[in-house]
Design a protein around this motif. Sequence first.
Motif, PDB file in Angstrom:
ATOM      1  N   ASP A  91     160.758  57.750  28.411  1.00 39.63           N
ATOM      2  CA  ASP A  91     161.929  58.076  28.432  1.00 39.63           C
ATOM      3  C   ASP A  91     162.802  57.759  29.601  1.00 39.63           C
ATOM      4  O   ASP A  91     163.900  57.258  29.442  1.00 39.63           O
ATOM      5  CB  ASP A  91     162.051  59.819  28.328  1.00 39.63           C
ATOM      6  CG  ASP A  91     161.235  60.323  27.189  1.00 39.63           C
ATOM      7  OD1 ASP A  91     161.688  60.058  25.837  1.00 39.63           O
ATOM      8  OD2 ASP A  91     160.115  60.840  27.377  1.00 39.63           O
ATOM      9  N   ILE A  92     162.074  57.813  30.802  1.00 43.33           N
ATOM     10  CA  ILE A  92     162.743  57.501  32.091  1.00 43.33           C
ATOM     11  C   ILE A  92     161.730  56.630  32.952  1.00 43.33           C
ATOM     12  O   ILE A  92     160.424  56.823  32.692  1.00 43.33           O
ATOM     13  CB  ILE A  92     163.061  58.724  32.821  1.00 43.33           C
ATOM     14  CG1 ILE A  92     164.098  59.759  31.889  1.00 43.33           C
ATOM     15  CG2 ILE A  92     163.633  58.785  34.180  1.00 43.33           C
ATOM     16  CD1 ILE A  92     163.966  61.178  32.415  1.00 43.33           C
ATOM     17  N   THR A 128     152.096  67.461  23.059  1.00 45.84           N
ATOM     18  CA  THR A 128     152.819  68.371  23.827  1.00 45.84           C
ATOM     19  C   THR A 128     154.245  67.597  23.957  1.00 45.84           C
ATOM     20  O   THR A 128     154.665  66.291  24.025  1.00 45.84           O
ATOM     21  CB  THR A 128     152.365  68.059  25.360  1.00 45.84           C
ATOM     22  OG1 THR A 128     150.880  68.487  25.220  1.00 45.84           O
ATOM     23  CG2 THR A 128     153.081  68.580  26.479  1.00 45.84           C
ATOM     24  N   ASP A 129     155.492  68.394  23.905  1.00 48.58           N
ATOM     25  CA  ASP A 129     156.578  68.014  24.096  1.00 48.58           C
ATOM     26  C   ASP A 129     157.213  68.030  25.187  1.00 48.58           C
ATOM     27  O   ASP A 129     157.300  69.008  26.234  1.00 48.58           O
ATOM     28  CB  ASP A 129     157.697  68.851  23.225  1.00 48.58           C
ATOM     29  CG  ASP A 129     159.127  68.368  23.101  1.00 48.58           C
ATOM     30  OD1 ASP A 129     159.228  67.227  23.509  1.00 48.58           O
ATOM     31  OD2 ASP A 129     159.988  69.272  22.761  1.00 48.58           O
ATOM     32  N   ILE A 130     157.207  66.859  26.001  1.00 49.77           N
ATOM     33  CA  ILE A 130     157.764  66.661  27.415  1.00 49.77           C
ATOM     34  C   ILE A 130     158.509  65.413  27.602  1.00 49.77           C
ATOM     35  O   ILE A 130     158.136  64.320  27.119  1.00 49.77           O
ATOM     36  CB  ILE A 130     156.513  66.845  28.405  1.00 49.77           C
ATOM     37  CG1 ILE A 130     156.966  66.980  29.866  1.00 49.77           C
ATOM     38  CG2 ILE A 130     155.653  65.642  28.260  1.00 49.77           C
ATOM     39  CD1 ILE A 130     157.510  68.409  30.197  1.00 49.77           C
ATOM     40  N   VAL A 131     159.424  65.334  28.313  1.00 55.54           N
ATOM     41  CA  VAL A 131     159.967  64.223  28.808  1.00 55.54           C
ATOM     42  C   VAL A 131     159.198  63.214  29.931  1.00 55.54           C
ATOM     43  O   VAL A 131     158.754  63.877  30.726  1.00 55.54           O
ATOM     44  CB  VAL A 131     161.552  64.384  29.384  1.00 55.54           C
ATOM     45  CG1 VAL A 131     162.070  63.038  30.030  1.00 55.54           C
ATOM     46  CG2 VAL A 131     162.205  64.888  28.511  1.00 55.54           C
ATOM     47  N   VAL A 132     158.893  62.066  29.468  1.00 60.44           N
ATOM     48  CA  VAL A 132     157.940  61.334  30.425  1.00 60.44           C
ATOM     49  C   VAL A 132     158.837  60.457  31.201  1.00 60.44           C
ATOM     50  O   VAL A 132     159.567  59.760  30.808  1.00 60.44           O
ATOM     51  CB  VAL A 132     156.991  60.702  29.313  1.00 60.44           C
ATOM     52  CG1 VAL A 132     156.079  59.600  30.262  1.00 60.44           C
ATOM     53  CG2 VAL A 132     156.098  61.340  28.625  1.00 60.44           C
ATOM     54  N   ASN A 133     158.439  60.506  32.321  1.00 59.86           N
ATOM     55  CA  ASN A 133     159.225  59.834  33.609  1.00 59.86           C
ATOM     56  C   ASN A 133     157.993  58.983  34.453  1.00 59.86           C
ATOM     57  O   ASN A 133     157.251  59.662  35.018  1.00 59.86           O
ATOM     58  CB  ASN A 133     160.032  60.721  34.481  1.00 59.86           C
ATOM     59  CG  ASN A 133     160.647  60.088  35.611  1.00 59.86           C
ATOM     60  OD1 ASN A 133     160.311  58.906  35.993  1.00 59.86           O
ATOM     61  ND2 ASN A 133     161.582  60.832  36.080  1.00 59.86           N
ATOM     62  N   LEU A 134     158.064  57.691  34.080  1.00 54.87           N
ATOM     63  CA  LEU A 134     157.036  56.951  34.781  1.00 54.87           C
ATOM     64  C   LEU A 134     157.543  56.302  36.032  1.00 54.87           C
ATOM     65  O   LEU A 134     158.963  55.715  36.180  1.00 54.87           O
ATOM     66  CB  LEU A 134     156.516  55.740  34.107  1.00 54.87           C
ATOM     67  CG  LEU A 134     155.585  55.992  32.745  1.00 54.87           C
ATOM     68  CD1 LEU A 134     155.334  54.890  32.003  1.00 54.87           C
ATOM     69  CD2 LEU A 134     154.683  57.160  32.943  1.00 54.87           C
ATOM     70  N   THR A 135     157.064  56.225  37.176  1.00 55.54           N
ATOM     71  CA  THR A 135     157.352  55.547  38.355  1.00 55.54           C
ATOM     72  C   THR A 135     157.272  54.209  38.170  1.00 55.54           C
ATOM     73  O   THR A 135     156.423  53.671  37.482  1.00 55.54           O
ATOM     74  CB  THR A 135     156.451  56.003  39.650  1.00 55.54           C
ATOM     75  OG1 THR A 135     157.197  55.337  40.881  1.00 55.54           O
ATOM     76  CG2 THR A 135     155.018  55.267  39.481  1.00 55.54           C
TER      77      THR A 135
END
Length: 299
Positions: free
Chosen positions: A127-128, A81-88
Amino acid sequence: MNETMNTDVILTAALTGAGDTVGKSEHVPVTPAQIAESAVAAAEAGASAVHIHVRDPETGAPSRDNALYREVVERIRETGTDIVVNLTAGMGGDLVIGQDDPLDAAEGTDLVNGLDRLPHVEELLPDICTLDCGSVNFGDGSLVYVSTPDMLRAGAKRIQELGVRPELEIFDTGQLWFAKRMHAEGLIDDPAMFQLCTGIPYGAPADPGVLQSMVNLLPEGSQWASFAIGRMQMPWVAQSILLGGHARVGLEDNLYLSRGVKATNAQLVEKAAGIIESLGARVCTPDEARTKLKLRSAR
């Protein structure tokens, strides 16, 4: 700051959060498999990015267990899946003040220093990751979220070294002031990325005038989004993009699609995308989001 409406919107789905919501909706994902499945569904519904917390699979309580983050990220990546991953990276800031002795931390406290909030970021290199830019009274009672200037400078420097983009979580105007200070000190790379969080007691209220004032204070050239919790979630999608920002929806912030109708993350993404498109704007693809934010894969 340019206040022209944003026509290319990064839409983030905040999947589960750390709130006491598991017993309030059967759609709140708890296990790594459920969180990853919800991320994939949100991506298929059109989200540009997913914001990820993890929970104890047995109790549903919020967690900062590296193994849980690892499993979620691996499961998402394994699907292709192409998605930007943003972890807390906000977990580990909870201080519950003891009523009899304020120096005696009460049950529910989970407080570590700024660097100890980052091991999953160091391992997984998303990514973030988020950086909560100040301390705040968190709701009624005695819970204080603790994020001091020393903690923040140490965390920002480490995130910068890792090449991860920090999402600067702003819960009030003083936090924005300090985030701008870190940016001026060179601890935050351009484009600085702000998330203006509204409606959470007792930070900035979900008031259009307050949002406008924060937007006016943003550094030139920065990227920003905002969200509001509960019933204001969908109106805030429009509010944010009309002022030039990006948008966030998801079960972390709101459990309902409409009055009395419980939502899934995918349904909230679909509804938000419809609002964005009805205003003559469009949702960015993950690759377009990476380019806008100058993430590692697009630098």
